[in-house]
Design a protein around this motif. Structure first.
Motif, mmCIF file in Angstrom:
data_model
loop_
_atom_site.group_PDB
_atom_site.id
_atom_site.type_symbol
_atom_site.label_atom_id
_atom_site.label_comp_id
_atom_site.label_asym_id
_atom_site.label_seq_id
_atom_site.Cartn_x
_atom_site.Cartn_y
_atom_site.Cartn_z
ATOM 1 N N THR A 100 0.841 -1.185 0.000
ATOM 2 C CA THR A 100 0.000 0.000 0.000
ATOM 3 C C THR A 100 0.884 1.246 0.000
ATOM 4 O O THR A 100 1.823 1.338 0.794
ATOM 5 C CB THR A 100 -0.928 0.033 1.223
ATOM 6 N N VAL A 101 0.584 2.189 -0.896
ATOM 7 C CA VAL A 101 1.328 3.444 -0.993
ATOM 8 C C VAL A 101 0.374 4.592 -0.653
ATOM 9 O O VAL A 101 -0.712 4.699 -1.231
ATOM 10 C CB VAL A 101 1.916 3.645 -2.400
ATOM 11 N N ARG A 102 0.790 5.442 0.291
ATOM 12 C CA ARG A 102 0.008 6.604 0.696
ATOM 13 C C ARG A 102 0.867 7.860 0.682
ATOM 14 O O ARG A 102 2.106 7.780 0.760
ATOM 15 C CB ARG A 102 -0.550 6.421 2.119
ATOM 16 N N ARG A 103 0.212 8.988 0.582
ATOM 17 C CA ARG A 103 0.921 10.243 0.774
ATOM 18 C C ARG A 103 1.403 10.314 2.213
ATOM 19 O O ARG A 103 0.703 9.888 3.141
ATOM 20 C CB ARG A 103 -0.003 11.424 0.476
ATOM 21 N N SER A 104 2.604 10.847 2.400
ATOM 22 C CA SER A 104 3.147 10.935 3.759
ATOM 23 C C SER A 104 2.752 12.223 4.456
ATOM 24 O O SER A 104 3.046 12.404 5.642
ATOM 25 C CB SER A 104 4.678 10.816 3.724
ATOM 26 N N THR A 105 2.084 13.131 3.740
ATOM 27 C CA THR A 105 1.647 14.394 4.330
ATOM 28 C C THR A 105 0.174 14.634 3.998
ATOM 29 O O THR A 105 -0.414 13.931 3.169
ATOM 30 C CB THR A 105 2.486 15.569 3.797
ATOM 31 N N GLY A 106 -0.416 15.653 4.630
ATOM 32 C CA GLY A 106 -1.802 15.999 4.348
ATOM 33 C C GLY A 106 -2.749 14.921 4.827
ATOM 34 O O GLY A 106 -2.627 14.397 5.935
ATOM 35 N N LEU A 107 -3.694 14.560 3.976
ATOM 36 C CA LEU A 107 -4.713 13.575 4.322
ATOM 37 C C LEU A 107 -4.198 12.139 4.282
ATOM 38 O O LEU A 107 -4.913 11.210 4.645
ATOM 39 C CB LEU A 107 -5.913 13.713 3.376
ATOM 40 N N ARG A 108 -2.974 11.960 3.803
ATOM 41 C CA ARG A 108 -2.381 10.616 3.680
ATOM 42 C C ARG A 108 -3.288 9.688 2.879
ATOM 43 O O ARG A 108 -3.537 8.533 3.247
ATOM 44 C CB ARG A 108 -2.084 10.015 5.050
ATOM 45 N N ALA A 109 -3.776 10.196 1.782
ATOM 46 C CA ALA A 109 -4.671 9.419 0.928
ATOM 47 C C ALA A 109 -3.937 8.240 0.308
ATOM 48 O O ALA A 109 -2.746 8.305 0.009
ATOM 49 C CB ALA A 109 -5.247 10.308 -0.175
ATOM 50 N N MET A 110 -4.678 7.139 0.123
ATOM 51 C CA MET A 110 -4.103 5.967 -0.531
ATOM 52 C C MET A 110 -3.943 6.243 -2.019
ATOM 53 O O MET A 110 -4.874 6.637 -2.705
ATOM 54 C CB MET A 110 -4.987 4.739 -0.318
ATOM 55 N N LEU A 111 -2.736 5.993 -2.527
ATOM 56 C CA LEU A 111 -2.454 6.213 -3.944
ATOM 57 C C LEU A 111 -2.624 4.928 -4.752
ATOM 58 O O LEU A 111 -3.132 4.960 -5.874
ATOM 59 C CB LEU A 111 -1.031 6.760 -4.112
ATOM 60 N N VAL A 112 -2.182 3.815 -4.187
ATOM 61 C CA VAL A 112 -2.304 2.534 -4.887
ATOM 62 C C VAL A 112 -2.141 1.414 -3.873
ATOM 63 O O VAL A 112 -1.433 1.562 -2.858
ATOM 64 C CB VAL A 112 -1.237 2.412 -6.008
ATOM 65 N N GLN A 113 -2.787 0.297 -4.148
ATOM 66 C CA GLN A 113 -2.659 -0.905 -3.325
ATOM 67 C C GLN A 113 -2.692 -2.116 -4.250
ATOM 68 O O GLN A 113 -3.668 -2.338 -4.963
ATOM 69 C CB GLN A 113 -3.770 -0.995 -2.287
ATOM 70 N N GLN A 114 -1.614 -2.915 -4.243
ATOM 71 C CA GLN A 114 -1.507 -4.079 -5.122
ATOM 72 C C GLN A 114 -0.884 -5.247 -4.367
ATOM 73 O O GLN A 114 -0.131 -5.052 -3.419
ATOM 74 C CB GLN A 114 -0.652 -3.743 -6.360
ATOM 75 N N THR A 115 -1.195 -6.460 -4.825
ATOM 76 C CA THR A 115 -0.668 -7.681 -4.223
ATOM 77 C C THR A 115 0.292 -8.365 -5.185
ATOM 78 O O THR A 115 -0.019 -8.512 -6.377
ATOM 79 C CB THR A 115 -1.814 -8.636 -3.843
ATOM 80 N N PHE A 116 1.456 -8.780 -4.675
ATOM 81 C CA PHE A 116 2.493 -9.401 -5.499
ATOM 82 C C PHE A 116 3.010 -10.673 -4.825
ATOM 83 O O PHE A 116 3.006 -10.782 -3.593
ATOM 84 C CB PHE A 116 3.670 -8.447 -5.700
ATOM 85 N N PRO A 117 3.499 -11.641 -5.636
ATOM 86 C CA PRO A 117 4.157 -12.816 -5.053
ATOM 87 C C PRO A 117 5.635 -12.532 -4.821
ATOM 88 O O PRO A 117 6.280 -11.822 -5.604
ATOM 89 C CB PRO A 117 3.965 -13.884 -6.137
ATOM 90 N N PHE A 118 6.170 -13.120 -3.757
ATOM 91 C CA PHE A 118 7.595 -13.007 -3.443
ATOM 92 C C PHE A 118 8.126 -14.402 -3.146
ATOM 93 O O PHE A 118 7.441 -15.221 -2.541
ATOM 94 C CB PHE A 118 7.827 -12.082 -2.247
ATOM 95 N N SER A 119 9.357 -14.640 -3.567
ATOM 96 C CA SER A 119 9.982 -15.944 -3.377
ATOM 97 C C SER A 119 11.168 -15.824 -2.438
ATOM 98 O O SER A 119 11.855 -14.796 -2.402
ATOM 99 C CB SER A 119 10.454 -16.523 -4.724
ATOM 100 N N ALA A 120 11.390 -16.895 -1.675
ATOM 101 C CA ALA A 120 12.535 -16.926 -0.775
ATOM 102 C C ALA A 120 13.832 -16.885 -1.575
ATOM 103 O O ALA A 120 13.906 -17.369 -2.710
ATOM 104 C CB ALA A 120 12.482 -18.182 0.087
ATOM 105 N N ASN A 121 14.853 -16.273 -0.990
ATOM 106 C CA ASN A 121 16.195 -16.193 -1.579
ATOM 107 C C ASN A 121 16.236 -15.404 -2.885
ATOM 108 O O ASN A 121 17.140 -15.595 -3.691
ATOM 109 C CB ASN A 121 16.777 -17.595 -1.805
ATOM 110 N N GLU A 122 15.255 -14.520 -3.107
ATOM 111 C CA GLU A 122 15.256 -13.648 -4.279
ATOM 112 C C GLU A 122 15.216 -12.193 -3.820
ATOM 113 O O GLU A 122 14.728 -11.874 -2.738
ATOM 114 C CB GLU A 122 14.040 -13.936 -5.177
ATOM 115 N N ARG A 123 15.721 -11.318 -4.698
ATOM 116 C CA ARG A 123 15.709 -9.884 -4.422
ATOM 117 C C ARG A 123 14.778 -9.189 -5.407
ATOM 118 O O ARG A 123 14.760 -9.534 -6.597
ATOM 119 C CB ARG A 123 17.118 -9.296 -4.516
ATOM 120 N N TYR A 124 14.041 -8.202 -4.888
ATOM 121 C CA TYR A 124 13.076 -7.476 -5.705
ATOM 122 C C TYR A 124 13.222 -5.975 -5.471
ATOM 123 O O TYR A 124 13.516 -5.534 -4.353
ATOM 124 C CB TYR A 124 11.641 -7.884 -5.347
#
Length: 340
Positions: free
Chosen positions: A174-198
């Protein structure tokens, strides 16, 4: 269920004085019975006298009934063959039941299945790594959370974080503004694997707003000590299309479109001067299969370079140059090169 153990040895009442009984006029001289002695022993049955457990010299068990030996043998009871009427299980297929520690307290413990538990200090084989790059040209900073955990705060344009651990599996970012109303800008779900870098990159969306791009670094690991790896990711703006050239005017990567990430190419360890140009329409231009030091300058650039930059490549290391920003705002077009 615990079984109560009876270890009490009954003691018969003291027998009356035989001499007194015979001289007492109130006592008959008839044959004395068990009742005269205060005893209450059950009569023997047709099957025979009660079996006294643990005492072969006497059949008098003082009214305590013990089980006969079964087909499976003497009931299994640890350390004491005298069970005083306690019903214990016969030998099972797995052997004698295990009674832990104390032979006098018979406790049968239940067995439970084992379940995995979450362990924050588990080995690294259960975790990957993730970092965040703000490539959006918005003029405000952002906060980033993964599930309910904050991973980055007050990230402005062109800032990239260090790597943090992330468990194997799917996670919601989840990404939000860090100031003001701190509105949500985007929210997405991703897969992550062990021993990998992203690297998670926040970019300006072609439809307006922002979008998250997942950039894994999963290849180019089996290389020699004097060879590194290099690639380019275009996270600048919608509709952009670039060529990456060497000072020798040779093309390293061609037609790198918006949100495209090139494959790694091997590069001899050393320093390289690169140029970014708008993509050329000439199909005769070929890409170098690998980068080498000391290439001879041939020809000229087909279009004016937009920016130039230098990358120092070390052996057994891999690098990504992120193209970010634009040419019409305060977030100027630039190149950010980081080690993966």
């Amino acid at each position: 269920m615990a079984v109560n153990t009876l270890n009490q040895q009954l003691t018969p009442s003291a027998a009356p004085d035989m001499k007194v009984a015979q001289t007492d006029p109130n006592v008959s001289s008839a044959h004395l019975t068990d009742a005269d002695y205060g005893l209450d022993t059950p009569a023997a049955t047709e099957e025979g006298t009660p079996a006294a457990s643990g005492n072969s010299g006497s059949n008098n068990n003082y009214g305590i009934s013990t089980p006969n030996y079964t087909e499976g043998g003497i009931p299994a009871y640890p350390g004491n063959d005298n069970n005083y009427g306690i019903n214990t299980p016969n030998y099972t297929e797995g052997g004698i039941p295990a009674y832990p520690g104390n032979n006098n307290n018979v406790t049968i413990l239940p067995s439970f299945p084992s379940f995995p538990s979450f362990c924050p200090s588990c080995p690294s084989t259960s975790y990957g790594q993730v970092r965040f790059l703000n490539a959006s040209t918005n003029n405000f900073s952002i906060n980033i959370t993964v599930d309910s955990t904050t991973y980055a705060s007050n990230i402005s344009f062109g800032t990239i974080t260090g790597y943090s651990t992330i468990s194997d599996g799917f996670h919601t970012i989840t990404v939000r503004r860090s100031t003001g109303l701190r509105a949500m800008l985007v929210q997405q779900t991703f897969p992550f694997s062990a021993n990998e870098r992203y690297t998670m990159v926040l970019v300006d969306s072609a439809q307006g707003g922002v979008n998250l791009i997942q950039v894994p670094s999963t290849s180019c690991s089996n290389i020699s000590s004097n060879i590194g790896c290099y690639r380019v990711a275009n996270m600048a703006y919608s509709g952009s299309n670039f060529d990456v050239m060497l000072y020798s005017h040779d093309a390293v990567f061609r037609n790198v479109g918006f949100e495209d990430v090139t494959a790694y190419k091997q590069a001899a360890a050393g320093s390289y001067q690169f140029y970014i140009t708008n993509a050329a329409n000439f199909t005769v231009i070929r890409e170098l299969p690998a980068l080498v030091i000391g290439a001879v300058v041939t020809g000229t650039f087909t279009s004016e370079p937009l920016v130039s930059y230098q990358v120092d490549i070390s052996g057994r290391s891999k690098y990504t140059s992120y193209l970010i920003g634009n040419t019409w705002s305060g977030s100027n077009f630039r190149v950010l090169t980081v080690e993966d």
